[in-house]
Design an enzyme around this catalytic site. Structure first.
Site, PDB file in Angstrom:
ATOM      1  N   ILE A 164       0.580  -0.946   0.136  1.00 15.75           N
ATOM      2  CA  ILE A 164       0.255  -0.163  -0.564  1.00 15.75           C
ATOM      3  C   ILE A 164       0.674   1.243   0.076  1.00 15.75           C
ATOM      4  O   ILE A 164       1.342   1.459   0.855  1.00 15.75           O
ATOM      5  CB  ILE A 164      -0.879   0.149   0.950  1.00 15.75           C
ATOM      6  CG1 ILE A 164      -1.397  -1.063   0.998  1.00 15.75           C
ATOM      7  CG2 ILE A 164      -1.538   1.375   1.363  1.00 15.75           C
ATOM      8  CD1 ILE A 164      -2.690  -1.433   2.224  1.00 15.75           C
ATOM      9  N   PRO A 165       0.686   1.836  -0.990  1.00 14.37           N
ATOM     10  CA  PRO A 165       1.889   2.570  -1.926  1.00 14.37           C
ATOM     11  C   PRO A 165       1.784   3.897  -0.625  1.00 14.37           C
ATOM     12  O   PRO A 165       1.712   5.334  -1.070  1.00 14.37           O
ATOM     13  CB  PRO A 165       1.758   2.925  -3.244  1.00 14.37           C
ATOM     14  CG  PRO A 165       1.066   2.994  -2.478  1.00 14.37           C
ATOM     15  CD  PRO A 165      -0.172   2.033  -1.858  1.00 14.37           C
ATOM     16  N   CYS A 166       1.958   3.933   0.742  1.00 18.35           N
ATOM     17  CA  CYS A 166       2.131   5.539   1.476  1.00 18.35           C
ATOM     18  C   CYS A 166       3.937   5.977   0.708  1.00 18.35           C
ATOM     19  O   CYS A 166       3.679   7.315   1.018  1.00 18.35           O
ATOM     20  CB  CYS A 166       2.864   4.976   2.881  1.00 18.35           C
ATOM     21  SG  CYS A 166       3.577   3.928   3.255  1.00 18.35           S
ATOM     22  N   HIS A 167       4.466   5.960   0.694  1.00 19.86           N
ATOM     23  CA  HIS A 167       5.852   6.277   0.230  1.00 19.86           C
ATOM     24  C   HIS A 167       5.585   6.747  -1.444  1.00 19.86           C
ATOM     25  O   HIS A 167       6.219   8.378  -1.495  1.00 19.86           O
ATOM     26  CB  HIS A 167       6.606   5.150  -0.884  1.00 19.86           C
ATOM     27  CG  HIS A 167       6.419   4.479  -2.101  1.00 19.86           C
ATOM     28  ND1 HIS A 167       5.776   2.840  -1.506  1.00 19.86           N
ATOM     29  CD2 HIS A 167       6.303   4.749  -3.126  1.00 19.86           C
ATOM     30  CE1 HIS A 167       5.561   2.653  -2.494  1.00 19.86           C
ATOM     31  NE2 HIS A 167       6.127   3.421  -3.682  1.00 19.86           N
ATOM     32  N   ARG A 168       4.676   7.132  -1.705  1.00 15.71           N
ATOM     33  CA  ARG A 168       3.603   7.977  -2.579  1.00 15.71           C
ATOM     34  C   ARG A 168       3.691   9.404  -2.272  1.00 15.71           C
ATOM     35  O   ARG A 168       3.130   9.867  -3.133  1.00 15.71           O
ATOM     36  CB  ARG A 168       3.292   7.230  -3.668  1.00 15.71           C
ATOM     37  CG  ARG A 168       3.538   5.538  -4.447  1.00 15.71           C
ATOM     38  CD  ARG A 168       2.718   5.501  -5.106  1.00 15.71           C
ATOM     39  NE  ARG A 168       3.025   4.296  -5.937  1.00 15.71           N
ATOM     40  CZ  ARG A 168       2.772   2.624  -6.172  1.00 15.71           C
ATOM     41  NH1 ARG A 168       1.542   2.741  -6.658  1.00 15.71           N
ATOM     42  NH2 ARG A 168       3.474   2.167  -6.828  1.00 15.71           N
TER      43      ARG A 168
END
Length: 195
Positions: A164-168
């Site tokens: 789940i791309p929280c790095h984005r």
């Protein structure tokens, strides 16, 4: 090399077979609530954990060494090292980090994200590969435009970073901000997706 296992000398292959039998017996008796494995990657050593519903936790072990204890408290103490149950998740993460995958298909168990954090995590899933959104944009998207710091906290507590791309999610000024795996890991992931 041999080890003493319940009074029996056992070599590594014997121990591996015994462990596999234990995994199967726990699974067959419905006693395995959380299976886990570790995975060495270019962005750090990861802990992967799954329930029968799906992948429930990805943790950067260099930062979150207590991830298993937290799972035991929050989900169940019936946790077993059962790497085969996480082979699909490990393969997808490896493919993603090698630039051969842009989305994850593994089933997810989102029980560790509740309330506002759950809303943020659900929105994060909609931020496409190679895209970025600011914390403020995410706050507005989940219906609480003043909750920018709360979005940051929700991203920091995302139970499934990478998948789940929280790095984005970045700061409004374009700087990367914080990340569960550290700023070097976040930079590496953003660079991977920009390539």
């Amino acid at each position: 090399m041999t080890e003493i296992f319940d009074g029996i000398d056992a070599d590594a292959p014997t121990l591996a077979r015994l462990h596999q039998r234990l995994e199967r017996a726990a699974q067959d008796a419905d006693l395995l609530d959380v299976a886990y494995r570790t995975l060495d990657t270019a962005v750090g050593r990861l802990l992967l954990a799954a329930t029968p519903l799906g992948l429930v936790r990805v943790a950067f072990l260099d930062v979150d060494g207590d991830a298993l204890a937290t799972l035991a408290q929050r989900i169940s103490p019936r946790i077993l090292h059962a790497p085969a149950r996480l082979d699909d998740a490990a393969t997808e993460i490896d493919e993603y980090l090698a630039g051969r995958r842009t989305a994850f298909d593994v089933a997810l168990d989102l029980r560790l994200a509740e309330g506002f954090r759950r809303q943020v995590v659900e929105h994060l899933r909609d931020i496409g590969y190679g895209r970025r959104e600011s914390y403020a944009t995410v706050a507005a998207a989940v219906g609480n435009p003043k909750a920018v710091r709360a979005v940051g906290t929700a991203c920091a507590r995302n139970p499934l970073p990478l998948v789940i791309p929280c790095h984005r999610v970045v700061r409004t000024d374009g700087s990367i901000g914080q990340y569960a795996g550290g700023p070097a890991a976040k930079s590496a992931l953003l660079e991977l997706e920009a390539a």
